[in-house]
Design an enzyme around this catalytic site. Structure first.
Site, short mmCIF file in Angstrom:
data_model
loop_
_atom_site.label_atom_id
_atom_site.label_comp_id
_atom_site.label_asym_id
_atom_site.label_seq_id
_atom_site.Cartn_x
_atom_site.Cartn_y
_atom_site.Cartn_z
N ASP A 218 0.70 -1.24 -0.03
CA ASP A 218 0.08 0.06 0.00
C ASP A 218 0.79 1.36 0.07
O ASP A 218 1.59 1.27 0.68
CB ASP A 218 -0.74 -0.01 1.37
CG ASP A 218 -2.12 1.12 1.15
OD1 ASP A 218 -2.99 1.16 0.44
OD2 ASP A 218 -1.77 1.98 2.23
N GLU A 277 14.06 -14.95 0.55
CA GLU A 277 14.34 -15.87 1.29
C GLU A 277 13.17 -17.20 0.90
O GLU A 277 13.37 -18.20 1.56
CB GLU A 277 14.02 -15.51 2.65
CG GLU A 277 15.37 -14.58 2.97
CD GLU A 277 14.85 -13.84 4.35
OE1 GLU A 277 14.07 -14.44 5.27
OE2 GLU A 277 15.51 -12.80 4.70
C1 GLC Z 1 -4.18 3.02 -0.39
C2 GLC Z 1 -5.59 2.12 -0.59
C3 GLC Z 1 -6.76 3.08 0.02
C4 GLC Z 1 -6.47 3.64 1.33
C5 GLC Z 1 -4.96 4.30 1.43
C6 GLC Z 1 -4.58 4.51 2.77
O1 GLC Z 1 -4.53 4.14 -1.66
O2 GLC Z 1 -5.74 1.79 -1.69
O3 GLC Z 1 -8.01 2.29 -0.03
O4 GLC Z 1 -7.35 4.66 1.68
O5 GLC Z 1 -4.01 3.59 0.60
O6 GLC Z 1 -4.04 3.43 3.09
#
Ligand code: GLC
Length: 566
Positions: A218, A277
């Site tokens: 993310d 790993e």
């Molecule tokens: C990313 C995710 C989104 C979330 C953001 C903060 O963009 O896809 O859904 O709100 O990160 O974590």
């Protein structure tokens, strides 16, 4: 056959992620097994056969870890524990086992940029004094102004408002400010602190040991913040964000001091070393970097295995723009030895079946939604184009990401009233930006079920479904010639049969005019008609058409794609 100046040859399937069709499950909206109106792991496991019959290779799960759910699980309070809302760790291990039996790999979502404010690290940081090791897990800074009453800089939260919030000291007085690029419940971690990187090595290993096949990472481009926390200079005179694609790389690093800072690559390489790993594990970065020349740096051989191709997702449904993006993607990713990815929808924006019913210039900015007070698009046209666009995408070499429900042709629930909307963007902008709930509505499984169309045994659903979901329910489409579900199944089957994911692709200029786009991949011609008028159908065996299910004769209609075996 004359081909354009460009040919791509993908590597063979040995590295599964290079060619995979990866299906995104948004756990709270897939299937509810315990009747609380929120999807869960038991519900998902019970429905896994339907994904096997769709033909997908892997599932990416949006986060299901322990979380106060302030941002639908992207605010994690324990990275090693499944949130009771979705079940137990044992439920997940059972799910992995069943998926692997079905030949489906499992990718989990890791959120390294920020935790929840309820994470033990943040609670300890708030309780600890300024300058303590606990505080150095996050970005705690003194405020500006006489009494520190102003935020440390001008950075804005992606969800609206300031990116800084102030904590109280133990004696109740105002204290330091902490950084949150998203909601105030999502404090950003300080990756300049080596302890943070060590924690994440362990978290990755924890899930790799459990048998997960990879990670979706993310906000992968945000981990490093520029030293000294200088003000951002990323808005135009009207306060709108200036796209980084319009800046040079050096300019972008300076003007947007929290995206794509050079130091971030060290951490990517560290993640990669941990994955290596183990055998056959892969990572996909959510890095909103543009143009593709810049994004390709994220997938150099010792960095992420792949990254989402957001330029492709945000492209208008139009041949000139698409041709350029596809060529650039294959060239730029290819230059660093990576395969391209393709994606049309996810949980952060308007579904492509809805998007394509609007003029491109009338769409909200990426990451936002359409609400009840916005103009309505043309749903039928949107779905028709969405089917054509999917067929165009699934013929391309590389891997494709699908978002749950797109195989049913689901639209966004744009009439969803404000009282149901949970996306923090809605509250942080007083409803001015409606946010992303419209694409997150629970799936319809059985169209004759009393309520929620089989999402939950008792009809409960954390977001109400729009009326159109009934006829789009999976059981209404299963086995029905011409349904969107059967179209997806056929596309994925033929894609495998002809090895298109690892194929050699070239533009086929002789089938192109100003309204069409055509390419040949491993002997299969993919032709899309973007225009209003029919075009001549090429000779050969028709494998798929997006409107007539092989009964087509002579002409390819408007907004339609055909696959022809030459
Ligand atoms: C990313 C995710 C989104 C979330 C953001 C903060 O963009 O896809 O859904 O709100 O990160 O974590």
């Amino acid at each position: 056959m004359p081909v354009s100046d460009f040919i791509s040859v993908s590597r063979p399937d040995a590295e599964w992620w290079r060619t995979a069709v990866i299906y995104q499950i948004y756990p709270r909206s897939f299937a509810d097994g315990n009747g609380d109106g929120i999807g869960d792991l038991v519900g998902i496991t019970a429905r896994l056969d339907s994904l096997a019959s769709l033909g997908i290779d892997a599932i990416w799960f949006s986060p299901f870890f322990e979380s106060p759910q302030k941002d639908a699980g992207y605010d994690i309070s324990d990275y090693r524990k499944i949130d009771p809302l979705f079940g137990t760790n044992e439920d997940f291990y059972a799910l992995i086992e069943r998926a692997h039996q079905l030949g489906i790999r499992i990718i989990v979502d890791i959120v390294p940029n920020h935790t929840s404010f309820k994470h033990a690290w943040f609670e300890a940081a708030v309780a600890a004094p300024e300058g303590s090791p606990e505080r150095s897990y996050y970005h705690f800074l003194d405020g500006k102004g006489e009494n520190g009453e102003l935020p440390p800089n001008n950075w804005k939260s992606i969800f609206g408002g300031s990116a800084w919030s102030r904590v109280k000291n133990a004696d109740g007085s105002d204290g330091q400010w902490y950084l949150h690029l998203f909601d105030s419940s999502q404090p950003d971690l300080n990756w300049a602190n080596p302890a943070v990187a060590e924690e994440f090595d362990d978290i990755l290993r924890f899930w790799l040991d459990k048998g997960v096949d990879g990670f979706r990472v993310d906000v992968a481009h945000a981990l490093v913040k520029r030293e000294g926390y200088p003000d951002a200079d990323d808005r135009d005179a009207n306060g709108n964000v200036v796209p980084i694609s319009t800046m040079t790389e050096e300019e972008a690093e300076r003007r947007v001091p929290y995206w794509g800072q050079p130091g971030v690559h060290d951490f990517i390489r560290r993640f990669r070393r941990v994955c290596e790993e183990y055998e056959d594990r892969a990572m996909c970065a959510e890095a909103s970097m543009s143009p593709l020349t810049r994004l390709a740096k994220w997938v150099r051989p010792d960095e992420y295995h792949q990254s989402f191709n957001f330029d492709y997702m945000h492209s208008p449904f139009e041949p000139v723009a698409l041709k350029k993006i596809v060529t650039d993607s294959l060239v730029e990713y290819g230059r660093v030895g990576a395969s391209s990815t393709w994606v049309l929808s996810n949980h952060d924006g308007v579904r492509h079946a809805t998007r394509y019913g609007y003029k491109h210039e009338d769409l909200p900015a990426p990451g936002d939604g359409i609400g009840p007070n916005d103009p309505k698009g043309d749903e039928a046209l949107g779905l028709r184009r969405a089917r054509a666009a999917t067929a165009f995408m699934l013929g391309l070499p590389g891997s494709s990401y699908l978002f749950q429900g797109e195989e049913l042709g689901l639209p966004d629930h744009i009439d969803l009233p404000g009282e149901f909307r949970e996306d923090p963007t809605f509250a942080r902008t007083n409803g001015e930006r409606v946010g992303r709930d419209g694409c997150r509505v629970p799936l319809p499984w059985e169209g004759d079920a009393n309520a929620a169309n089989g999402f939950s045994a008792n009809g409960k659903s954390w977001l109400p479904q729009p009326g159109s979901f009934r006829v789009l329910a999976r059981d209404k489409q299963e086995g029905v010639v011409g349904s969107t579900l059967e179209l997806y199944k056929r596309l994925i089957k033929e894609r495998k049969a002809y090895g298109l994911g690892s194929g050699a692709m070239a533009w086929a200029e002789e089938y192109q005019d100003k309204n069409t786009l055509a390419y040949v991949n491993n002997g299969v011609l993919v032709l899309t008609n973007f225009g209003p008028d029919p075009v001549v159908l090429p000779a050969g065996e028709i494998l798929v058409t997006t409107q007539h299910d092989l009964r087509i004769e002579g002409e390819l209609e408007h907004n339609e794609t055909v696959w022809v075996k030459l």
